[in-house]
Write a protein that holds these residues in place. Structure first.
Motif, short mmCIF file in Angstrom:
data_model
loop_
_atom_site.label_atom_id
_atom_site.label_comp_id
_atom_site.label_asym_id
_atom_site.label_seq_id
_atom_site.Cartn_x
_atom_site.Cartn_y
_atom_site.Cartn_z
N GLU A 87 5.23 63.73 53.27
CA GLU A 87 5.65 63.36 51.92
C GLU A 87 7.02 63.99 51.49
O GLU A 87 7.96 63.39 50.87
CB GLU A 87 4.58 63.77 51.18
N GLU A 88 7.15 65.19 52.14
CA GLU A 88 8.51 65.74 51.64
C GLU A 88 9.48 65.08 52.45
O GLU A 88 10.76 65.21 51.91
CB GLU A 88 8.48 67.32 52.17
N ALA A 89 9.49 64.67 53.78
CA ALA A 89 10.39 63.79 54.31
C ALA A 89 10.70 62.58 53.98
O ALA A 89 12.09 62.24 53.80
CB ALA A 89 10.10 63.73 56.29
N ALA A 90 9.53 61.99 53.66
CA ALA A 90 9.83 60.66 52.80
C ALA A 90 10.67 60.75 51.52
O ALA A 90 11.65 60.01 51.28
CB ALA A 90 8.29 60.01 52.48
N ALA B 94 15.28 60.30 48.19
CA ALA B 94 16.42 61.07 47.06
C ALA B 94 17.77 60.35 46.79
O ALA B 94 18.31 59.94 47.76
CB ALA B 94 16.45 62.44 47.41
N PRO B 95 18.19 60.21 45.50
CA PRO B 95 17.63 60.61 44.30
C PRO B 95 16.75 59.47 43.44
O PRO B 95 16.64 59.57 42.30
CB PRO B 95 18.87 61.08 43.65
N HIS B 96 16.74 58.56 44.32
CA HIS B 96 16.35 57.09 43.50
C HIS B 96 14.60 57.46 43.12
O HIS B 96 14.26 56.76 42.30
CB HIS B 96 16.40 55.95 44.38
N ALA B 97 13.90 57.95 43.83
CA ALA B 97 12.58 57.96 43.73
C ALA B 97 11.90 59.23 44.34
O ALA B 97 12.51 59.89 45.05
CB ALA B 97 11.80 56.70 44.19
N THR B 98 10.81 59.58 43.75
CA THR B 98 9.84 60.77 44.54
C THR B 98 8.49 60.21 44.63
O THR B 98 7.99 59.59 43.72
CB THR B 98 10.04 62.14 43.75
N LEU B 99 7.81 60.98 45.50
CA LEU B 99 6.38 60.78 45.56
C LEU B 99 5.42 62.01 45.38
O LEU B 99 6.03 62.88 46.28
CB LEU B 99 5.94 59.94 46.88
N SER B 100 4.53 62.03 44.77
CA SER B 100 3.95 63.16 44.66
C SER B 100 2.45 63.12 44.28
O SER B 100 2.04 62.23 43.17
CB SER B 100 4.43 64.22 43.54
N GLY B 101 1.51 63.51 45.00
CA GLY B 101 -0.01 63.13 44.90
C GLY B 101 -0.37 61.87 44.71
O GLY B 101 -1.25 61.47 43.97
N GLY B 102 0.16 61.03 45.34
CA GLY B 102 -0.08 59.59 45.44
C GLY B 102 0.43 58.83 44.17
O GLY B 102 0.46 57.63 44.02
N THR B 103 1.52 59.56 43.27
CA THR B 103 2.10 58.99 42.24
C THR B 103 3.59 58.77 42.49
O THR B 103 4.07 59.84 43.02
CB THR B 103 2.03 59.90 41.04
N VAL B 104 4.13 57.64 42.30
CA VAL B 104 5.52 57.31 42.52
C VAL B 104 6.32 57.45 41.35
O VAL B 104 5.90 57.02 40.28
CB VAL B 104 5.86 56.03 42.91
N HIS B 105 7.39 58.28 41.27
CA HIS B 105 8.26 58.74 40.15
C HIS B 105 9.61 57.88 40.49
O HIS B 105 10.18 58.21 41.40
CB HIS B 105 8.54 60.10 39.74
N GLY B 106 10.05 56.91 39.36
CA GLY B 106 11.26 56.18 39.86
C GLY B 106 11.23 54.83 40.67
O GLY B 106 10.17 54.48 40.57
N ARG B 107 12.23 54.21 40.95
CA ARG B 107 11.86 52.85 41.36
C ARG B 107 12.33 53.28 43.08
O ARG B 107 13.56 53.61 43.41
CB ARG B 107 12.97 52.06 40.88
N ILE B 108 11.61 52.66 43.84
CA ILE B 108 11.58 52.69 45.51
C ILE B 108 12.27 51.13 45.88
O ILE B 108 11.73 50.15 45.80
CB ILE B 108 10.36 52.86 46.34
N GLY B 109 13.58 51.16 46.04
CA GLY B 109 14.23 49.99 46.52
C GLY B 109 13.88 49.71 47.87
O GLY B 109 13.31 50.40 48.78
N PRO B 110 14.27 48.45 48.63
CA PRO B 110 13.83 48.24 49.99
C PRO B 110 14.79 49.19 50.99
O PRO B 110 13.83 49.47 52.02
CB PRO B 110 14.65 46.74 50.14
N GLU B 111 15.79 49.65 50.69
CA GLU B 111 16.51 50.65 51.86
C GLU B 111 15.81 52.07 51.61
O GLU B 111 15.47 52.41 52.65
CB GLU B 111 17.87 50.76 51.37
N GLN B 112 15.43 52.44 50.43
CA GLN B 112 14.66 53.76 50.32
C GLN B 112 13.21 53.51 50.86
O GLN B 112 12.89 54.59 51.56
CB GLN B 112 14.53 54.14 48.80
N GLY B 113 12.53 52.56 50.65
CA GLY B 113 11.38 52.40 51.34
C GLY B 113 11.43 52.13 52.76
O GLY B 113 10.41 52.88 53.43
N LYS B 114 12.44 51.42 53.24
CA LYS B 114 12.49 51.59 54.93
C LYS B 114 12.71 52.74 55.19
O LYS B 114 12.10 53.26 56.24
CB LYS B 114 13.26 50.45 55.30
#
Length: 277
Positions: free
Chosen positions: A202-205, A210-230
């Protein structure tokens, strides 16, 4: 013992586990099996108690407080053991493992599953039986229930097998629901390899997003674009391969990709991660 295919069982479990859990991330070291079952029965609970760990997976279905069915899916085999005489036997081997993860999901029990107690449903239905149950549920105004969702899942699985190798390309990275796929990927890592590795990945993801989105405890904060998701999924793939090996990583992520209908994208990420070694 009634027959139930692994494909049927896994499809039904995916549908049930898509519901928001009533209890999440329980550990057998702190929660004992019999008292938890007693509590759910006393409350008239309907839904699924699911456990996963190194021995495999176990499922205990409830229908208004009654034990509706119990399945054991041993690791490394394609069989499903349907427990009728002693339903809790489906979970006892998992409760003996400290690292197992247990979740409880409310919902309707499936129309198959080796019914325990006085449930009228058996476990011998095939995909055609499930489809018929789903159509009947839709005609009765329950199209959003578990039955119709199972039918849709099984039809999608059937179509993917029929077109494997001969169909067109799947959706691009922009069509992938990254905000659902990435939390589910880490949840599966947690079930099969434990929370410490899942937190590390999770930390590596998060570093990749960063800085577009973060993931913590199964909850996404921010918007994950295609490049960030990949980029985030590649970090998960690379970190998991270092610990669990290529075969396990590919099996876990390709199963995830089939569930989210994005096999082409995930295969590209796996290939890219392998070439980066």
């Amino acid at each position: 013992m009634p027959a139930l295919s692994r494909l049927q069982a896994e499809a039904l479990l995916r549908v049930a586990r898509a519901q928001r859990p009533l209890y999440d991330d329980l550990r057998p070291a702190y929660v004992h099996l019999d008292p938890l079952v007693t509590l759910l029965r006393r409350r008239g609970f309907s839904g699924l108690m699911y456990a996963a760990g190194r021995p495999g997976e176990g499922a205990l279905w409830f229908d208004r407080g009654r034990l509706h069915g119990a399945w054991e899916l041993p690791a490394g085999t394609g069989e499903v053991l349907v427990h009728q005489e002693d339903p809790l036997a489906a979970l006892r081997s998992l409760w003996a493992e400290a690292d197992a993860v247990v979740t409880v999901h409310p919902g309707s029990p499936p129309p198959v599953g080796g019914a325990a107690d006085d449930s009228p449903h058996g476990a011998g239905g095939d995909a055609r039986t499930l489809a018929a149950d789903g159509r009947a549920a839709g005609a009765a105004g329950r199209g959003a229930g578990v039955g119709s969702a199972v039918v849709a899942r099984l039809r999608a699985l059937s179509t993917s097998r029929a077109t494997a190798g001969g169909g067109g390309p799947g959706p691009g990275a922009g069509a992938v629901p990254w905000d659902r796929l990435l939390p589910e990927a880490l949840a599966r890592v947690r079930r099969h390899r434990g929370s410490p590795l899942a937190l590390h990945l999770e930390e590596a993801a998060n570093a990749a997003m960063a800085p577009h989105a973060t993931l913590s405890g199964g909850t996404v904060h921010g918007r994950i674009g295609p490049e960030q998701g990949k980029a985030a999924l590649r970090q998960v793939a690379e970190g998991l391969r270092q610990v669990a090996g290529s075969a396990f990583t590919e099996r876990l992520l390709l199963t995830l990709a089939r569930d989210f209908a994005c096999e082409d994208v995930v295969r590209q990420i796996l290939q890219s991660a392998a070439e980066g070694d």
